[in-house]
Design a protein around this motif. Structure first.
Motif, PDB file in Angstrom:
ATOM      1  N   HIS A  14       0.839  -1.203   0.000  1.00 44.91           N
ATOM      2  CA  HIS A  14       0.000   0.000   0.000  1.00 44.91           C
ATOM      3  C   HIS A  14       0.871   1.250   0.000  1.00 44.91           C
ATOM      4  N   GLY A  15       0.280   2.376  -0.346  1.00 42.28           N
ATOM      5  CA  GLY A  15       0.997   3.639  -0.330  1.00 42.28           C
ATOM      6  C   GLY A  15       1.276   4.122   1.082  1.00 42.28           C
ATOM      7  N   GLU A  16       2.172   5.085   1.185  1.00 40.90           N
ATOM      8  CA  GLU A  16       2.500   5.663   2.493  1.00 40.90           C
ATOM      9  C   GLU A  16       1.234   6.161   3.181  1.00 40.90           C
ATOM     10  N   SER A  38       0.070   9.398  -4.405  1.00 32.05           N
ATOM     11  CA  SER A  38       0.901   9.453  -5.603  1.00 32.05           C
ATOM     12  C   SER A  38       1.485   8.069  -5.913  1.00 32.05           C
ATOM     13  N   GLN A  39       1.899   7.347  -4.878  1.00 28.00           N
ATOM     14  CA  GLN A  39       2.426   5.992  -5.071  1.00 28.00           C
ATOM     15  C   GLN A  39       1.351   5.059  -5.617  1.00 28.00           C
ATOM     16  N   ALA A  40       0.119   5.228  -5.152  1.00 25.87           N
ATOM     17  CA  ALA A  40      -0.988   4.406  -5.645  1.00 25.87           C
ATOM     18  C   ALA A  40      -1.276   4.697  -7.112  1.00 25.87           C
ATOM     19  N   ARG A  41      -1.222   5.972  -7.488  1.00 27.05           N
ATOM     20  CA  ARG A  41      -1.425   6.325  -8.901  1.00 27.05           C
ATOM     21  C   ARG A  41      -0.299   5.759  -9.763  1.00 27.05           C
ATOM     22  N   ALA A  70      -5.572   2.738  -7.749  1.00 30.22           N
ATOM     23  CA  ALA A  70      -5.011   1.972  -8.868  1.00 30.22           C
ATOM     24  C   ALA A  70      -6.122   1.395  -9.741  1.00 30.22           C
ATOM     25  N   ALA A  71      -7.206   0.942  -9.114  1.00 31.08           N
ATOM     26  CA  ALA A  71      -8.318   0.330  -9.849  1.00 31.08           C
ATOM     27  C   ALA A  71      -9.014   1.338 -10.755  1.00 31.08           C
ATOM     28  N   ASP A  72      -9.105   2.585 -10.312  1.00 29.52           N
ATOM     29  CA  ASP A  72      -9.716   3.618 -11.153  1.00 29.52           C
ATOM     30  C   ASP A  72      -8.920   3.803 -12.441  1.00 29.52           C
ATOM     31  N   ILE A  73      -7.599   3.694 -12.340  1.00 32.00           N
ATOM     32  CA  ILE A  73      -6.746   3.828 -13.520  1.00 32.00           C
ATOM     33  C   ILE A  73      -6.875   2.601 -14.421  1.00 32.00           C
ATOM     34  N   PRO A 181       9.211   0.237  -0.428  1.00 31.01           N
ATOM     35  CA  PRO A 181       8.470   1.496  -0.339  1.00 31.01           C
ATOM     36  C   PRO A 181       7.013   1.319  -0.749  1.00 31.01           C
ATOM     37  N   GLY A 182       6.217   2.319  -0.486  1.00 31.41           N
ATOM     38  CA  GLY A 182       4.822   2.270  -0.895  1.00 31.41           C
ATOM     39  C   GLY A 182       4.705   2.066  -2.395  1.00 31.41           C
ATOM     40  N   GLY A 183       3.826   1.171  -2.806  1.00 32.61           N
ATOM     41  CA  GLY A 183       3.620   0.899  -4.217  1.00 32.61           C
ATOM     42  C   GLY A 183       4.580  -0.103  -4.822  1.00 32.61           C
TER      43      GLY A 183
END
Length: 203
Positions: A14-16, A38-41, A70-73, A181-183
């Motif tokens: 997961h992201g931070e 931002s990491q999730a995107r 992430a799923a939205d993208i 790190p996140g992502g």
């Protein structure tokens, strides 16, 4: 000759996130920071050229938030699964070094150490591996993104390839956060003879 289809699973941290307590243990599961979002995107963007068949995530909020972004993208729904949550710490005082030493042991395949007197790596792997096996049955031959947690990923990788997880750890407990790190993504593959860790470039 009949060959079994291989199913690939991309384990992603997961992201931070920010938490209500210093040790990351709160009832909400944390809230993504701006960096975490931002990491999730970036996770979603990274996987756009891959044929992701499903997105699954832990039921803790920092994981569900990451998966949703992430799923939205990727234009996919998310499937929230129990059992993928982070390690459950015990009642020993929070200490980064002792926590890190347990995680390093897990990477080497010694899953007996417990996190601050709480869950052992073996116990974590025993609740996560059945979820992954179920995903193989549900998505045979596809690639599945699974958003979960750093410690849980370490226990899973250590249970699959003890001492050969591919993590660039230098043996310093305090540096593990930089190694995952996140992502960050860790691809694994289910084959006829079991699970295998793939090079991280495969994600």
């Amino acid at each position: 000759m009949i060959t079994q289809e291989r199913t690939r699973i991309i384990l992603a941290r997961h992201g931070e996130a920010t938490y209500s307590s210093d040790n990351g243990d709160d009832a909400t599961g944390g809230i993504l920071t701006e960096l975490g979002r931002s990491q999730a995107r970036a996770l979603g963007d990274q996987l756009q050229n891959r044929e992701i068949g499903a997105i699954v995530c832990s039921d803790l909020s920092r994981a569900t938030q990451t998966a949703k972004i992430a799923a939205d993208i990727l234009r996919l729904p998310i499937d929230v699964r129990a059992g993928l949550h982070e390690y459950q710490a015990g009642d020993e005082p929070y200490d980064v070094r002792s926590l890190g030493m347990a995680l390093l042991a897990w990477l080497d395949g010694d899953l007996a150490p417990r996190i601050l007197g709480g869950e052992s790596g073996q116990e974590i792997a025993q609740r996560i591996r059945p979820v992954l096996d179920d995903l193989v049955r549900a998505h045979t031959g596809k690639t599945v993104l699974v958003v979960m947690h750093g410690g849980a990923i370490i226990a899973t990788l250590g249970s699959i390839a003890p001492g050969n997880t591919g993590l660039p750890t230098d043996g310093i407990p305090e540096n593990l956060e930089h190694d995952i790190p996140g992502g960050a993504c860790f691809p694994i593959e289910h084959r006829q003879d079991g699970w295998a860790i793939l090079p991280r470039t495969a994600s």
